[in-house]
Design an enzyme around this catalytic site. Structure first.
Site, PDB file in Angstrom:
ATOM      1  N   ASN A 105       0.864  -1.173   0.000  1.00 56.26           N
ATOM      2  CA  ASN A 105       0.000   0.000   0.000  1.00 56.26           C
ATOM      3  C   ASN A 105       0.908   1.233   0.000  1.00 56.26           C
ATOM      4  O   ASN A 105       1.502   1.560   1.019  1.00 56.26           O
ATOM      5  CB  ASN A 105      -0.892  -0.027   1.247  1.00 56.26           C
ATOM      6  CG  ASN A 105      -1.753   1.216   1.376  1.00 56.26           C
ATOM      7  OD1 ASN A 105      -1.805   2.045   0.455  1.00 56.26           O
ATOM      8  ND2 ASN A 105      -2.426   1.363   2.512  1.00 56.26           N
ATOM      9  N   LYS A 131       0.165   4.265  -0.279  1.00 60.47           N
ATOM     10  CA  LYS A 131      -0.456   5.451   0.328  1.00 60.47           C
ATOM     11  C   LYS A 131      -0.214   6.690  -0.565  1.00 60.47           C
ATOM     12  O   LYS A 131      -0.146   6.543  -1.783  1.00 60.47           O
ATOM     13  CB  LYS A 131       0.051   5.640   1.766  1.00 60.47           C
ATOM     14  CG  LYS A 131      -0.113   4.331   2.583  1.00 60.47           C
ATOM     15  CD  LYS A 131       0.127   4.462   4.049  1.00 60.47           C
ATOM     16  CE  LYS A 131      -0.080   3.103   4.718  1.00 60.47           C
ATOM     17  NZ  LYS A 131       0.026   3.144   6.160  1.00 60.47           N
ATOM     18  N   HIS A 155      -9.245   0.970   5.037  1.00 60.20           N
ATOM     19  CA  HIS A 155      -7.963   1.211   5.709  1.00 60.20           C
ATOM     20  C   HIS A 155      -8.179   2.134   6.912  1.00 60.20           C
ATOM     21  O   HIS A 155      -9.008   3.049   6.848  1.00 60.20           O
ATOM     22  CB  HIS A 155      -6.961   1.824   4.727  1.00 60.20           C
ATOM     23  CG  HIS A 155      -5.572   1.799   5.285  1.00 60.20           C
ATOM     24  ND1 HIS A 155      -5.131   2.727   6.194  1.00 60.20           N
ATOM     25  CD2 HIS A 155      -4.557   0.911   5.117  1.00 60.20           C
ATOM     26  CE1 HIS A 155      -3.885   2.423   6.545  1.00 60.20           C
ATOM     27  NE2 HIS A 155      -3.514   1.328   5.907  1.00 60.20           N
ATOM     28  N   GLU A 188      -6.577   4.560   7.958  1.00 53.03           N
ATOM     29  CA  GLU A 188      -6.405   5.987   7.671  1.00 53.03           C
ATOM     30  C   GLU A 188      -7.665   6.565   7.018  1.00 53.03           C
ATOM     31  O   GLU A 188      -8.026   7.719   7.256  1.00 53.03           O
ATOM     32  CB  GLU A 188      -5.159   6.188   6.776  1.00 53.03           C
ATOM     33  CG  GLU A 188      -3.881   5.963   7.582  1.00 53.03           C
ATOM     34  CD  GLU A 188      -2.732   5.358   6.816  1.00 53.03           C
ATOM     35  OE1 GLU A 188      -2.692   5.435   5.586  1.00 53.03           O
ATOM     36  OE2 GLU A 188      -1.842   4.780   7.485  1.00 53.03           O
ATOM     37  N   GLU A 198      -5.064  -5.059  10.433  1.00 52.12           N
ATOM     38  CA  GLU A 198      -4.029  -4.057  10.672  1.00 52.12           C
ATOM     39  C   GLU A 198      -4.305  -3.353  11.999  1.00 52.12           C
ATOM     40  O   GLU A 198      -5.079  -2.387  12.033  1.00 52.12           O
ATOM     41  CB  GLU A 198      -4.025  -3.021   9.542  1.00 52.12           C
ATOM     42  CG  GLU A 198      -3.730  -3.612   8.181  1.00 52.12           C
ATOM     43  CD  GLU A 198      -3.178  -2.559   7.227  1.00 52.12           C
ATOM     44  OE1 GLU A 198      -2.083  -2.774   6.715  1.00 52.12           O
ATOM     45  OE2 GLU A 198      -3.837  -1.523   7.027  1.00 52.12           O
ATOM     46  N   GLY A 255       2.833   2.117  10.816  1.00 53.71           N
ATOM     47  CA  GLY A 255       3.772   3.223  10.684  1.00 53.71           C
ATOM     48  C   GLY A 255       4.485   3.586  11.974  1.00 53.71           C
ATOM     49  O   GLY A 255       5.127   4.620  12.064  1.00 53.71           O
ATOM     50  N   SER A 309       3.874  -2.358  10.219  1.00 55.01           N
ATOM     51  CA  SER A 309       5.330  -2.409  10.414  1.00 55.01           C
ATOM     52  C   SER A 309       5.963  -3.749  10.031  1.00 55.01           C
ATOM     53  O   SER A 309       6.901  -4.205  10.683  1.00 55.01           O
ATOM     54  CB  SER A 309       5.688  -2.032  11.859  1.00 55.01           C
ATOM     55  OG  SER A 309       5.245  -0.723  12.147  1.00 55.01           O
TER      56      SER A 309
HETATM   57  P1  13P Z   1       3.355   0.213   7.658  1.00 58.66           P
HETATM   58  O1  13P Z   1       3.852  -1.063   7.049  1.00 58.66           O
HETATM   59  O2  13P Z   1       4.091   1.426   7.206  1.00 58.66           O
HETATM   60  O3  13P Z   1       3.247   0.100   9.158  1.00 58.66           O
HETATM   61  O4  13P Z   1       1.851   0.431   7.126  1.00 58.66           O
HETATM   62  C1  13P Z   1       0.963  -0.617   7.163  1.00 58.66           C
HETATM   63  C2  13P Z   1      -0.248  -0.246   6.386  1.00 58.66           C
HETATM   64  O5  13P Z   1      -0.978   0.652   6.774  1.00 58.66           O
HETATM   65  C3  13P Z   1      -0.526  -0.945   5.144  1.00 58.66           C
HETATM   66  O6  13P Z   1      -1.799  -0.670   4.674  1.00 58.66           O
END
Ligand code: 13P
Length: 252
Positions: free
Chosen positions: A9, A11, A97, A99, A169, A175, A215
């Site tokens: 992803n 983003k 997601h 976010e 997740e 992150g 992560s």
């Molecule tokens: P990270 O791998 O940067 O923690 O992000 C995970 C994520 O949100 C994938 O959709």
């Protein structure tokens, strides 16, 4: 049999040039012979989907979108429809997601609508969910995750799950550099699979791929992916470097 999947992803990262370059590098780095039961997906931002689709042709790489609007078309300034994604050659969309939920107010009810629209347009859904740190501290992680899945997905018929991939997740691991332990991931994935089995029977539960996200990096991928109910990963930060992303894929 369910497939292993590693999805990146991206983003809101990578302009057109960087998108072309990263797809090319992943293509070059992937070891095709090791990928028999593993799907590789990348999710660039909307404006670069067409370029990514074009450059991933004749490779193992599939291209997904990061979001989609629930309506077929109409006066929704700035939005993107399922049909537009299909016409760009995109066959998979990430929905739910954390976010999107946190910053754009996406609710389970809205996500149920988006899931319906995607499936009606023959677009596969990578459906994301996960608890926040406060939920886990209060011992509510299963209640939260169980609710998110039930509210957005359990109105579907069993055969819809041929086109659904689940992605657990935990918000506290996204992150942050903090990863759920392989045991925490396994416990939650097994709980999710049990929920599916209770609702739809063992066949559906056994055939749905459940990805872990939060992560994941080359150093921890192998241990997480070795758990029986973890069928791969949804990767954020580490998917932006071809070397790291391919090392995670090769962890299988
Ligand atoms: P990270 O791998 O940067 O923690 O992000 C995970 C994520 O949100 C994938 O959709």
């Amino acid at each position: 049999m369910r497939k292993n999947i590693v999805a990146g992803n991206w983003k809101m990262n990578n302009d057109l040039k960087a998108t072309k370059k990263l797809v090319k590098q992943i293509k070059k780095t992937l070891k095709k012979d090791k990928l028999k039961n593993t799907r590789v997906i990348v999710a660039p931002t909307f404006v670069n989907l067409t370029a990514a689709v074009k450059r991933s042709k004749k490779s193992k790489i599939e291209v997904a979108a990061q979001n989609m609007h629930q309506a077929a078309n109409g006066a929704f300034t700035g939005e993107i429809s399922a049909e537009m994604l299909r016409s760009a050659g995109v066959k998979t969309v990430i929905l739910g997601h954390s976010e999107r939920r946190a910053y754009f107010g996406e609710t389970d009810a809205l996500l149920a609508e988006k899931v319906n629209t995607a499936l009606a347009n023959n677009i596969e859904v990578i459906f994301c969910f996960g608890e926040e740190l406060a939920d886990r501290k209060a011992g509510k992680e299963e209640a939260v995750v169980g609710g998110q899945i039930k509210n957005a997905l359990f109105h579907l018929e069993a055969d819809a799950f041929n086109k659904i991939v689940l992605a657990y997740e935990p918000v506290w691991a996204i992150g942050t550099g903090e990863t759920a332990s392989p045991e925490q991931a396994q416990d939650m994935h097994s709980f999710i699979r049990k929920n599916l089995a209770d609702q739809y029977g063992n066949d559906v539960a056994e055939n749905v791929s459940i990805l872990y996200g939060g992560s994941v990096k080359p150093a921890n991928a192998q241990e997480i992916f070795s758990k029986p109910d973890v069928d791969g990963g949804l990767i954020g930060g580490a998917s932006l470097k071809a070397e790291d992303f391919c090392a995670i894929i090769n962890a299988f």
